[in-house]
Write a protein that holds these residues in place. Structure first.
Motif, PDB file in Angstrom:
ATOM      1  N   VAL A 245       0.840  -1.198   0.000  1.00 49.36           N
ATOM      2  CA  VAL A 245       0.000   0.000   0.000  1.00 49.36           C
ATOM      3  C   VAL A 245       0.873   1.245   0.000  1.00 49.36           C
ATOM      4  CG1 VAL A 245      -1.652   1.334   1.326  1.00 49.36           C
ATOM      5  CG2 VAL A 245      -1.916  -1.119   1.181  1.00 49.36           C
ATOM      6  N   LEU A 246       1.816   1.303   0.965  1.00 57.16           N
ATOM      7  CA  LEU A 246       2.618   2.515   1.105  1.00 57.16           C
ATOM      8  C   LEU A 246       3.495   2.736  -0.121  1.00 57.16           C
ATOM      9  CD1 LEU A 246       3.534   2.266   4.876  1.00 57.16           C
ATOM     10  CD2 LEU A 246       1.728   3.559   3.777  1.00 57.16           C
ATOM     11  N   LEU A 247       4.065   1.640  -0.632  1.00 57.83           N
ATOM     12  CA  LEU A 247       4.926   1.771  -1.803  1.00 57.83           C
ATOM     13  C   LEU A 247       4.124   2.201  -3.024  1.00 57.83           C
ATOM     14  CD1 LEU A 247       7.923   1.139  -1.526  1.00 57.83           C
ATOM     15  CD2 LEU A 247       7.556  -0.895  -2.901  1.00 57.83           C
ATOM     16  N   GLY A 248       2.958   1.573  -3.210  1.00 62.51           N
ATOM     17  CA  GLY A 248       2.119   1.929  -4.349  1.00 62.51           C
ATOM     18  C   GLY A 248       1.734   3.393  -4.309  1.00 62.51           C
ATOM     19  N   LEU A 249       1.302   3.845  -3.134  1.00 66.46           N
ATOM     20  CA  LEU A 249       0.895   5.243  -2.989  1.00 66.46           C
ATOM     21  C   LEU A 249       2.085   6.165  -3.184  1.00 66.46           C
ATOM     22  CD1 LEU A 249      -1.315   7.237  -2.347  1.00 66.46           C
ATOM     23  CD2 LEU A 249      -0.893   6.889   0.068  1.00 66.46           C
ATOM     24  N   PHE A 250       3.236   5.784  -2.611  1.00 62.99           N
ATOM     25  CA  PHE A 250       4.418   6.642  -2.702  1.00 62.99           C
ATOM     26  C   PHE A 250       4.887   6.769  -4.141  1.00 62.99           C
ATOM     27  CE2 PHE A 250       9.048   7.216  -2.652  1.00 62.99           C
ATOM     28  CZ  PHE A 250       9.118   8.431  -1.981  1.00 62.99           C
ATOM     29  N   VAL A 251       4.987   5.638  -4.834  1.00 64.18           N
ATOM     30  CA  VAL A 251       5.484   5.681  -6.210  1.00 64.18           C
ATOM     31  C   VAL A 251       4.525   6.467  -7.097  1.00 64.18           C
ATOM     32  CG1 VAL A 251       5.955   4.281  -8.246  1.00 64.18           C
ATOM     33  CG2 VAL A 251       6.820   3.565  -6.022  1.00 64.18           C
ATOM     34  N   ALA A 252       3.229   6.156  -6.978  1.00 67.57           N
ATOM     35  CA  ALA A 252       2.254   6.838  -7.832  1.00 67.57           C
ATOM     36  C   ALA A 252       2.246   8.339  -7.560  1.00 67.57           C
ATOM     37  CB  ALA A 252       0.861   6.258  -7.601  1.00 67.57           C
ATOM     38  N   SER A 253       2.261   8.725  -6.270  1.00 63.16           N
ATOM     39  CA  SER A 253       2.191  10.153  -5.988  1.00 63.16           C
ATOM     40  C   SER A 253       3.506  10.845  -6.332  1.00 63.16           C
ATOM     41  CB  SER A 253       1.823  10.387  -4.521  1.00 63.16           C
ATOM     42  OG  SER A 253       2.758   9.778  -3.676  1.00 63.16           O
ATOM     43  N   ILE A 304      -4.149  -1.166  -3.991  1.00 64.17           N
ATOM     44  CA  ILE A 304      -4.835  -0.201  -3.132  1.00 64.17           C
ATOM     45  C   ILE A 304      -4.121   1.145  -3.179  1.00 64.17           C
ATOM     46  CG2 ILE A 304      -5.435   0.343  -0.740  1.00 64.17           C
ATOM     47  CD1 ILE A 304      -5.896  -2.547  -0.220  1.00 64.17           C
ATOM     48  N   GLY A 305      -2.780   1.106  -3.044  1.00 66.00           N
ATOM     49  CA  GLY A 305      -2.023   2.357  -3.034  1.00 66.00           C
ATOM     50  C   GLY A 305      -2.242   3.169  -4.296  1.00 66.00           C
ATOM     51  N   VAL A 306      -2.140   2.501  -5.454  1.00 66.83           N
ATOM     52  CA  VAL A 306      -2.294   3.222  -6.719  1.00 66.83           C
ATOM     53  C   VAL A 306      -3.726   3.734  -6.874  1.00 66.83           C
ATOM     54  CG1 VAL A 306      -2.211   2.975  -9.212  1.00 66.83           C
ATOM     55  CG2 VAL A 306      -0.432   1.944  -7.814  1.00 66.83           C
TER      56      VAL A 306
END
Lengths: 349, 232
Positions: A245-253, A304-306
């Motif tokens: 989750v955190l990685l997906g959100l971090f990379v996408a943002s 989820i993150g993305v």
């Protein structure tokens, strides 16, 4: 000499559902305490109300299904669901919303699908989406964090607003910041400002922001992060989903922010605003509704993150975890189908 | 050979198009936000169903088997157009609020299903009666669903009944309670799905209770009817 003969598994550990749930609830406490510190007693009242409603619904359904009421109440899963709904909804939302949400989560989302271990969707998030879709105004009325608020509600104020009793108190006075403007959550403020043509740097100068993150929200998220790390240490959850989750959100943002820094929130704001840490460690990690294999769980988390990033920036609602988690729940069987671990003795694929 | 009681029982309860055959789910879920819309669409569907059943039954001996479906569809389309024009002329408000779902009655599986399964094998009278009963069964489900959704979302009944019945019907609107914040979910499609699921569950519970009360084995009806399981 007689050997004791027993069938596998030969190595067991006594980690029961109730113990796991209990640990998760305990690790939620620091976050709840900080949320109360910043947003008043409302959160605590909502959590208690949700627990009462959820446990009564659980007992009622178990009675209807002619199952063991005591066993299901003592596995703590209904209580965890209730606490998650309680911390997710605005502190001063009217009482009937949390009652409706908790009842919906337990009766419709959990037990109509077969009870603990059989539900397709995360009950807390499905209830949150029900409330958000049905009552968008109340669900986005957050009060100002106490450190920058003009007035902060007392226990009596909170009770009166939530239960709508006694003298009518206007909830809006608690939304005013020290500068006299009505406050929303950091993500909501940024979204509104961007839609009005401000750049994100200009928006970040408002009182609700403190440097690069939101006032209060940063600390609440930090507390949930700490609780989550303890959970990892206790092995109540595995690292795959949270990291995903955190990685997906971090990379996408990060990609979004690098491409267009003026119209996007920074990755730091994404990671430490709204429900990010709560969802990454306590909500997305629900073992029932997530993918099952380690690799599948990383994909599940990253999805989820993305999705959160996409819905937060492109969608109509300020925060997105509930929708992202439900969409990922839908994908979990699909992920499991394609990401099967290699069985011992078989070649991959 | 034709057992009218059996036909009525099949249409209204045992083989109810909405609750058991699950046909015509698209209009069933889309337009039942209020009881007025539900009634309007239900009655329109019923009219088309009766008409198409009669016509199909009358022409059944003259239509070659190979092209029967296109012929049935033409008959249904002609009837739907008639009903659509009538509603457009006499209940314009309802016409607007039903929108695309009125012409979409053509594709409603109940109608072609009844034409194929019943009307093309029976005489015009029993076909008409079957159309009436299937239509009534469908309308009943629509009405119950519409009433539930309307009460849950706005706390009213027959809101906008004047669209269907003319200006005098404004007094029909019943305000059960005052709602400050409408319960939007009941108005939206997910709410329709959830309430529909609960209705089907309720029917199953009632069936189970009835079965428990009458343990003796009922004799099978002599005419076994083709059950359509295609989902529209």
């Amino acid at each position: 000499m007689a050997f004791k003969i027993a069938s596998s598994p030969h190595v067991t550990h006594n980690l029961h559902t109730s113990t796991v749930m209990q640990r998760v609830i305990l690790c939620l406490l620091p976050g709840i305490v900080l949320q109360c510190a910043f947003f008043g007693w409302g959160t605590l009242i909502q959590v208690l109300l949700a627990i009462i409603v959820a446990l009564s619904c659980e007992a009622m359904i178990m009675r209807l299904r002619q199952r063991n009421i005591k066993a299901s109440l003592s596995d703590n899963s209904a209580m965890l669901t209730a606490i998650l709904i309680g911390v997710a909804i605005p502190p001063l939302a009217p009482w009937w919303m949390i009652v409706m949400g908790a009842a919906f989560a337990i009766i419709i989302v959990k037990h109509l699908y077969g009870g603990l271990g059989h539900n397709l969707f995360n009950p807390a998030m499905a209830a949150y989406v029900l409330l958000l879709v049905s009552f968008p105004l109340q669900m986005t009325t957050w009060i100002a964090p106490s450190s920058v608020a003009l007035n902060s509600p007392s226990v009596i104020d909170s009770l009166q607003i939530i239960f709508n009793i006694g003298a009518h108190i206007d909830i809006n006075q608690f939304r005013l910041g020290i500068d006299g403007t009505t406050m929303a959550t950091p993500l909501d403020t940024l979204k509104t400002d961007l839609s009005m043509g401000l750049t994100s740097t200009e928006s970040m100068t408002k009182t609700i922001f403190d440097g690069s993150t939101g006032v209060g929200w940063f600390w609440v998220n930090l507390a949930y992060l700490a609780g989550g790390l303890v959970l990892l240490k206790l092995k109540a959850i595995r690292w795959h989903i949270s990291t995903g989750v955190l990685l997906g959100l971090f990379v996408a943002s990060s990609i979004g922010f690098l491409l267009s820094p003026d119209t996007q929130a920074s990755p730091v704001l994404h990671l430490f605003s709204g429900a990010t840490m709560l969802a990454a460690f306590f909500i997305a990690t629900d073992p029932v509704t997530a993918a099952t294999s380690p690799r599948g769980r990383i994909i599940f988390g990253a999805l989820i993150g993305v999705l959160v990033y996409i819905i937060r920036t492109k969608g109509g609602y300020p925060d997105a975890f509930a929708f992202a988690v439900l969409l990922a729940n839908l994908c979990a069987p699909f992920i499991d189908y394609y990401v099967r671990p290699r069985a011992y003795g078989h070649s991959a694929g | 050979m034709t057992n009218y009681r059996e036909i009525a029982w099949q249409g209204l309860w045992k083989n109810n198009p909405g609750l058991v055959q699950l046909l015509g789910l698209c209009p069933l879920l889309a337009v039942t936000a209020t009881i007025t819309n539900a009634l309007g669409l239900g009655i329109a569907t019923m009219l088309v169903l009766i008409g198409s059943n009669i016509l199909v039954s009358l022409v059944r001996d003259y239509v070659p088997k190979e092209i029967r479906i296109p012929v049935f569809v033409m008959i249904i389309a002609a009837l739907v157009t008639t009903v659509q024009l009538l509603i457009n002329a006499y209940a314009y408000g309802l016409y607007v609020s039903l929108g695309i779902f009125l012409p979409l009655i053509v594709t409603n599986c109940i109608i072609i299903g009844r034409a194929e399964a019943f009307a093309s094998r029976n005489n015009a009278f029993s076909a008409a009666f079957d159309g009436l009963m299937m239509g009534l069964g469908f309308t009943l489900v629509l009405t119950v669903l519409g009433a539930t959704r309307e009460i849950l979302s706005q706390g009213t009944l027959f809101e906008g009944a004047d669209l269907l019945l003319g200006p005098w019907a404004t007094s029909l609107t019943i305000h059960l309670w005052q709602v400050d914040t409408p319960f939007l979910l009941a108005m939206l499609p997910p709410g329709a799905f959830i309430i529909m699921g609960l209705l089907i569950a309720l029917k199953n519970v009632i069936d189970k209770k009835l079965k428990e009360r009458q343990p003796e084995v009922a004799t099978e009806p002599s005419v076994t009817r083709a059950r359509i399981t295609k989902v529209s």
